[in-house]
Design a protein around this motif. Sequence first.
Motif, PDB file in Angstrom:
ATOM      1  N   UNK B 165       0.881  -1.161   0.000  1.00  0.00           N
ATOM      2  CA  UNK B 165       0.000   0.000   0.000  1.00  0.00           C
ATOM      3  C   UNK B 165       0.925   1.219   0.000  1.00  0.00           C
ATOM      4  N   UNK B 166       1.061   1.832  -1.171  1.00  0.00           N
ATOM      5  CA  UNK B 166       2.112   2.834  -1.380  1.00  0.00           C
ATOM      6  C   UNK B 166       1.528   4.238  -1.186  1.00  0.00           C
ATOM      7  N   UNK B 167       2.053   4.974  -0.223  1.00  0.00           N
ATOM      8  CA  UNK B 167       1.509   6.293   0.096  1.00  0.00           C
ATOM      9  C   UNK B 167       2.425   7.390  -0.448  1.00  0.00           C
ATOM     10  N   UNK B 168       1.845   8.525  -0.817  1.00  0.00           N
ATOM     11  CA  UNK B 168       2.590   9.565  -1.530  1.00  0.00           C
ATOM     12  C   UNK B 168       3.420  10.481  -0.634  1.00  0.00           C
ATOM     13  N   UNK B 169       4.329   9.884   0.097  1.00  0.00           N
ATOM     14  CA  UNK B 169       5.357  10.673   0.787  1.00  0.00           C
ATOM     15  C   UNK B 169       6.671   9.920   0.603  1.00  0.00           C
ATOM     16  N   UNK B 170       7.766  10.607   0.858  1.00  0.00           N
ATOM     17  CA  UNK B 170       9.047   9.912   0.946  1.00  0.00           C
ATOM     18  C   UNK B 170       9.656  10.252   2.306  1.00  0.00           C
ATOM     19  N   UNK B 171      10.443   9.310   2.834  1.00  0.00           N
ATOM     20  CA  UNK B 171      11.090   9.522   4.137  1.00  0.00           C
ATOM     21  C   UNK B 171      12.603   9.711   4.004  1.00  0.00           C
ATOM     22  N   UNK B 172      13.189   9.107   2.984  1.00  0.00           N
ATOM     23  CA  UNK B 172      14.622   9.285   2.755  1.00  0.00           C
ATOM     24  C   UNK B 172      15.518   8.398   3.604  1.00  0.00           C
ATOM     25  N   UNK B 173      14.947   7.790   4.656  1.00  0.00           N
ATOM     26  CA  UNK B 173      15.742   6.932   5.544  1.00  0.00           C
ATOM     27  C   UNK B 173      14.785   6.137   6.411  1.00  0.00           C
ATOM     28  N   UNK B 174      15.278   5.029   6.956  1.00  0.00           N
ATOM     29  CA  UNK B 174      14.450   4.233   7.847  1.00  0.00           C
ATOM     30  C   UNK B 174      14.548   2.753   7.538  1.00  0.00           C
ATOM     31  N   UNK B 175      13.439   2.064   7.801  1.00  0.00           N
ATOM     32  CA  UNK B 175      13.368   0.618   7.596  1.00  0.00           C
ATOM     33  C   UNK B 175      12.618   0.378   6.289  1.00  0.00           C
ATOM     34  N   UNK B 176      13.231  -0.434   5.411  1.00  0.00           N
ATOM     35  CA  UNK B 176      12.662  -0.540   4.079  1.00  0.00           C
ATOM     36  C   UNK B 176      12.362  -1.984   3.705  1.00  0.00           C
ATOM     37  N   UNK B 177      11.185  -2.179   3.103  1.00  0.00           N
ATOM     38  CA  UNK B 177      10.857  -3.483   2.541  1.00  0.00           C
ATOM     39  C   UNK B 177      11.834  -3.787   1.399  1.00  0.00           C
ATOM     40  N   UNK B 178      12.259  -5.022   1.293  1.00  0.00           N
ATOM     41  CA  UNK B 178      13.166  -5.553   0.258  1.00  0.00           C
ATOM     42  C   UNK B 178      14.642  -5.406   0.623  1.00  0.00           C
TER      43      UNK B 178
END
Lengths: 206, 206
Positions: B165-178
């Motif tokens: 479920x892809x939401x229209x923001x970006x975080x630039x850092x953190x925990x990422x799927x894949x």
Amino acid sequence: MNTRTGKVIVNQTITADGYSAGLDQTEEHPFGDDGGDGWGSSLHSWMFDAGEENRAEVDQINAASAVIMGRNMFGPVRGEWDRQWNGWWGDNPPFHAPVFVLTNHAREPQPMEGGTTYHFVTDGIESALKQARAAAGDGDVSIHGGATTINQYLAAGLVDELRLHIVPITLGAGVRVFDGVPPRKLEQVTARAASTVLHVTYRVLA
Amino acid sequence: MNTRTGKVIVNQTITADGYSAGLDQTEEHPFGDDGGDGWGSSLHSWMFDAGEENRAEVDQINAASAVIMGRNMFGPVRGEWDRQWNGWWGDNPPFHAPVFVLTNHAREPQPMEGGTTYHFVTDGIESALKQARAAAGDGDVSIHGGATTINQYLAAGLVDELRLHIVPITLGAGVRVFDGVPPRKLEQVTARAASTVLHVTYRVLA
């Protein structure tokens, strides 16, 4: 008085894990370890093998009045232009518009067939955008990639619209859109699922 | 003889740059620097503020016959269970099914209201999946997250379906799927754009 000006649009095909190319890009494998033949076959089959289904998105990409790309996307030649490299796209490139190639090495403009002329810009992304806007007039400027170039424009806040074409593979490593880009708020403008790709357009709000 | 068995489904809300949580996760800010209030408000507004528009996807998430989650998703308590922590979801959690929590620290099952029981699994992801499958019968097992848990199951080849479920923001850092997951071939099964989220379901082929 017509005050309309075109938009600055990014177009990029990415994997489900956000990569636009894999590791180990070379002249023989311009997309590196791309999960296919190294020529981005699995990344771009939506465009080449399913062109009719994705006609609207392909037409939109080709409708840009001016194009910006990084030197890595233009070709594998590094340093001085000691080879007559005129892009990957043959004598009649699909752009049919001025193309501004970011490079550190000056070179005279290179006219091609069909209305494409390659211009080489040595003084940075803002200069390239200024020249592209001037060439585009009221039309749109398309930042064609690769991801490194796109990320520079995103980080500088110079992108109006981001059109991502998300293909159902993952690469696990490579060059990724958004790497090094600070947090952004986007607006999801349109999204359309074709059978082997998901097209999404975001407006960049902040 | 009924040989039908349920699927192993991942459900995860991610940003346009692939993150499911930002940096600096704490008890006060379980999603870290998430571009909002630290409680994932901007990540999950599609669920909480636009529930009707996204009813089908919320119902699908809640239809799992058994749930698996990582200890970090279950709560902020680390090491031995020296606090009576029963999850973020109150006395009547939304799962209404057995929930298998991955942890290194044994604990007795914790029944909650409404049919949810938390089971604590100390012998790894395959054991948790085996127990969840047994509990689910013919129903589906949902791996609810977080991304670290999901990535372990993806890397082990144990996921049938990936619902992002892809939401229209970006975080630039953190925990990422894949992250840390080797290349995968996916099949795009369905995709649907709601106004503030893009739902896409991939079958994991290889």
